[in-house]
Design a protein around this motif. Structure first.
Motif, PDB file in Angstrom:
ATOM      1  N   CYS A 113      41.239  41.569  42.123  1.00  0.00           N
ATOM      2  CA  CYS A 113      42.090  41.846  40.955  1.00  0.00           C
ATOM      3  C   CYS A 113      42.977  43.069  41.220  1.00  0.00           C
ATOM      4  O   CYS A 113      44.135  43.112  40.807  1.00  0.00           O
ATOM      5  N   ASN A 131      41.480  40.824  34.982  1.00  0.00           N
ATOM      6  CA  ASN A 131      40.039  40.713  35.266  1.00  0.00           C
ATOM      7  C   ASN A 131      39.742  39.310  35.772  1.00  0.00           C
ATOM      8  O   ASN A 131      40.622  38.453  35.770  1.00  0.00           O
ATOM      9  N   CYS A 132      38.517  39.084  36.216  1.00  0.00           N
ATOM     10  CA  CYS A 132      38.107  37.750  36.661  1.00  0.00           C
ATOM     11  C   CYS A 132      36.605  37.614  36.477  1.00  0.00           C
ATOM     12  O   CYS A 132      35.976  38.483  35.889  1.00  0.00           O
ATOM     13  N   CYS A 135      34.672  40.680  37.609  1.00  0.00           N
ATOM     14  CA  CYS A 135      34.906  42.022  37.081  1.00  0.00           C
ATOM     15  C   CYS A 135      35.392  41.961  35.639  1.00  0.00           C
ATOM     16  O   CYS A 135      35.675  40.891  35.119  1.00  0.00           O
ATOM     17  N   ARG A 173      38.843  31.628  40.685  1.00  0.00           N
ATOM     18  CA  ARG A 173      38.075  32.863  40.491  1.00  0.00           C
ATOM     19  C   ARG A 173      37.951  33.214  38.996  1.00  0.00           C
ATOM     20  O   ARG A 173      37.125  34.029  38.616  1.00  0.00           O
TER      21      ARG A 173
END
Ligand SMILES: [Zn+2]
Ligand SMILES: [Zn+2]
Length: 803
Positions: A113, A131-132, A135, A173
């Protein structure tokens, strides 16, 4: 050969992108079957070539494991192959629910990210909320379960097509990353002045102006992940002083933030393990020894030898630092000890007189979560405050392997031996609520074999903190679907946590002595049930005899404890004042030392040393000394105590380090900070044994010698080292006596005093040199922040034993 296997995976496997990872590997290997979450973890059924299934298991535990997953066990059962199955699917969760560990902790911006954040080609370039799955915020934005977007504060934002495509693509992701957003569809930032008038909008203008204000020495309140921070240039002493003054935080050290390890290394000594810890996804504040020539403003932290550093952990932080900021004070956005502020409106109301500007956003923070603080004991990370990044990740009750993880060979053999003998499974038949302590409160739930410990709540005496405590209990209980039938609390009748626990209806109440719970917290972390020799050094805790205990040697198991020895009692006058004003324990200890020879007039030279020190605002009046002295003589509003924390206060005061604890453990920390290295001398002490009673550690001889040394104007740093050394040698001797009488050779250390690195490291080393195995807190603080898991473990043991 076609096989079918059922695989049950436990550990941190929910809410971390585990099912999509399973899906991707199964797809890649051409396996059929399904995966779903259940109350135990994740269940997978796989069908295909035997060697492909083996490869699947291998990849799942190594290269394809999601970064945040932590696999505890992997149980494989053979099943008969079935016909007609042609694909692999992700099933909806088991109807039983998957609330056990579904909500995970807030996690710092991941590397992928971060790369996208600064990639001009990416559609989230410069977006402060990127974000992903690996995180971003979790715990701080969840309102209720199941953990789906409508149940988070992100429900206010409708995903755009681009975001929605990623969110629904199992190979992406961002598959099911609930806070997914972009500049088109997600939260926005803006800047206001101290009155709340908007002065900048638009991401770039806002960031540029906020950074300009910070460079100019202004105080900016920044809304982050778990709440507001108050930020100021950490190199600008005048600006930092202004923050101190406005925040009414005269003495407590501030933490600082930087955007790279290299930057932190300019100001502090960063060991390899500290570097790893700083870069952890939890991104805690790590206490580091500061470099002597460090350019950090002196008023950031005075009278301590370490400074708390953290790396940026939100995209917003990175964007600010990219504007050429070097290092910022980032301290909790609150006044004094009130709860952290997390809403825009309250921030303006409460912090309007502190901050010059507010960097706001419209992603609501549902739960305020403080930054976690970690330091090193015996070269291992140990929490001082467990909150953001760590909560609500459960601690598994039996996890004996954590002792082996970084033990020496010899220790490892001992450990395995010990585990074989005392390792036990607790799988509590009833849900339990542990109320914790009143200071540095955390509370804890037991659900089956998991301890779900709350974030740092604070000191319950503050009305708002208490309110927050009650709310937090209800919230966490809902998130984890806990239905407590048993409540466990401290023995102290005046604790608010005790009173709250007792007010709950339809619950069995168990009261646990404070220091027993401390040692139990070490046992449960190490998967042990005891008995061990427990050495407990603390500020104060209510004893079974009504005295205030605080330096105890106990024989402890999860079932019972026995007091083997303690610091000889002395009188403490003035209830709450006694833990703030060092003169109170000092006078009491001098009276105990000199008995009837003690004349106040003859010790005025010593007591007056406190008046000349820098952190004393209110001059001690001779009148006041006389009053306290009389109070002690007549026993008015006095309690008997074995508190070691107060002994530290007294010695710090004698050495001229101050007269008050303006924040908890200020004087003990100052005393630790000056202790000279390379000193092995110590003072004399005595053990007094009365028939049938515990051994009494009497420090009168030490006090006489210490008073003489102070009179001779010896270097305070040497006297501090000698004082610490005396305690080590005395506790070692106590442990040896306990070993002789019980044949136990494992010592567990806990209690607030073991936040003292000089004392703890030295004691651990001396105990090991004398053949002891030493255990100390690793997962929760040794101070009262760790008490609730000890209470929980004792209660879990009690209900498991007697169903
Ligand atoms: Zn990420
Ligand atoms: Zn979008």
């Amino acid at each position: 050969m076609i096989k079918r296997q059922k695989i049950l995976v436990t550990g941190r496997v929910q809410g971390v992108g585990f099912r999509p990872a399973v899906y991707r590997i199964a797809q890649a290997l051409g396996l059929t079957g399904f995966v779903y979450n259940d109350t135990k973890g994740v269940t997978i059924e796989l069908q295909g070539q035997e060697e492909r299934i083996a490869e699947f298991l291998d990849r799942l535990q190594s290269q394809d494991k999601p970064p945040l997953a932590d696999l505890k066990t992997c149980t494989v059962t053979e099943l008969p192959a079935i016909t007609g199955e042609d694909k692999f699917i992700i099933k909806t969760s088991d109807a039983e629910g998957s609330a056990l560990s579904q909500v995970t902790a807030d996690i710092a911006t991941c590397r992928d990210c971060l790369a996208e954040l600064f990639d001009k080609e990416d559609f989230r370039y410069g977006y402060p909320f990127i974000n992903c799955t690996n995180c971003g915020p979790r715990y701080s934005i969840v309102k209720t379960i199941p953990y789906d977007r409508p149940n988070t504060t992100m429900s206010a934002f409708k995903m755009c097509d681009k975001c929605a495509t990623q969110y629904t693509d199992v190979t992406d992701r961002r598959f099911h990353a609930q806070p997914v957003a972009c500049g088109t569809c997600g939260p926005k930032i803006w800047l206001t002045n101290s009155k709340g008038k908007t002065i900048k909008t638009g991401t770039e203008d806002t960031i540029v102006e906020a950074a300009r204000l910070l460079r100019a020495g202004k105080i900016v309140a920044i809304k982050g992940i778990g709440g507001f921070h108050l930020a100021v240039d950490a190199l600008n002493d005048r600006a930092v002083k202004r923050l101190r003054q406005r925040k009414r935080r005269d003495h407590k050290p501030f933490a600082v933030m930087a955007d790279s390890i290299e930057r932190i290394k300019e100001y502090a000594i960063v060991s390899e393990s500290a570097e790893r810890l700083l870069k952890n996804p939890q991104a805690p504040i790590v206490l580091l020894p500061r470099k002597e020539d460090s350019a950090i403003a002196p008023s950031v932290a005075e009278s301590v030898d370490t400074l708390g550093f953290m790396l940026c952990y939100a995209p917003l932080h990175y964007l600010l630092f990219a504007q050429g900021l070097e290092i910022l004070v980032m301290t909790s956005g609150n006044i004094s000890d009130e709860p952290l502020i997390c809403t825009n409106q309250i921030a303006l109301e409460r912090l309007g007189c502190v901050a010059d500007a507010f960097l706001m956003h419209d992603r609501e923070i549902y739960r305020q979560v403080d930054d976690s603080v970690i330091h090193f004991i015996d070269d291992k990370p140990v929490p001082l405050r467990r909150a953001r990044g760590y909560v609500p990740t459960p601690i598994f009750i039996s996890r004996a392997s954590c002792v082996v993880r970084d033990a020496s060979e010899k220790e490892k053999q001992n450990t395995q031996y010990a585990i074989r003998n005392t390792h036990h499974e607790i799988n509590s038949p009833k849900d339990i609520f542990a109320a914790g302590a009143d200071m540095k409160n955390t509370f804890c739930f037991v659900k089956q074999n998991q301890l779900i410990c709350s974030e740092h709540i604070g000191d319950l005496k503050d009305a708002e903190v208490y309110h927050h405590y009650i709310e937090s209990i209800e919230h966490l209980q809902r998130l984890f679907g806990v239905e407590p039938k048993v409540v466990v609390c401290d023995l102290h009748p005046a604790y608010l946590s005790t009173q709250y626990a007792k007010s709950l209806s339809d619950m069995k109440v168990i009261q646990v002595q404070h220091h027993w719970a401390h040692i139990a917290s070490v046992l449960v972390e190490h998967g042990l049930s005891g008995p061990v020799i427990g050495i407990e050094c603390d500020g104060t805790g209510y004893g079974t005899d009504g005295a205030i205990w605080g330096c105890e040697c106990m024989i402890v198991s999860l079932e019972k404890f026995e007091r083997f020895g303690n610091l000889a009692y002395y009188d403490l006058a003035g209830a709450d004042k006694a833990s703030k004003e060092a003169v109170r324990p000092l006078l009491a200890l001098l009276k105990k030392t000199y008995g009837s020879d003690f004349k106040l007039d003859e010790f005025m030279w010593l007591l007056e040393r406190m008046e000349t020190t820098s952190n004393n605002n209110s001059k001690l009046k001779t009148q006041n000394l006389k009053l306290i002295s009389e109070q002690l003589d007549k026993g008015i509003n006095c309690v008997k105590t074995s508190s070691l924390g107060r002994v530290f206060d007294a010695v710090a005061a004698m050495l001229g380090l101050g007269s008050h604890n303006y924040f908890d453990a200020q004087l003990p920390m100052a005393l630790e900070a000056i202790a000279a290295d390379g000193i092995d001398e110590y003072y004399e002490y005595e053990f007094i044994k009365e028939a049938g009673g515990p051994i009494q550690l009497d420090l009168s001889m030490m006090f006489r010698q210490l008073v003489d040394d102070v009179e001779k104007e010896w270097d305070a740093s040497i006297l501090s080292a000698k004082f610490h050394n005396t305690l080590c040698i005395a506790m070692l001797a106590m442990a040896k006596q306990a070993r002789e009488s019980t044949k136990l050779d494992t010592v567990a250390l806990s209690g607030g005093v073991f936040c003292n690195r000089y004392l703890t490291n030295r004691l651990i080393q001396q105990l090991r040199e004398n053949g002891f195995r030493v255990l100390f807190n690793r997962e929760v603080p040794s101070n009262d922040g760790g008490l609730s898991i000890g209470q929980a473990a004792i209660a879990a043991r009690a209900v498991t034993r007697r169903p």
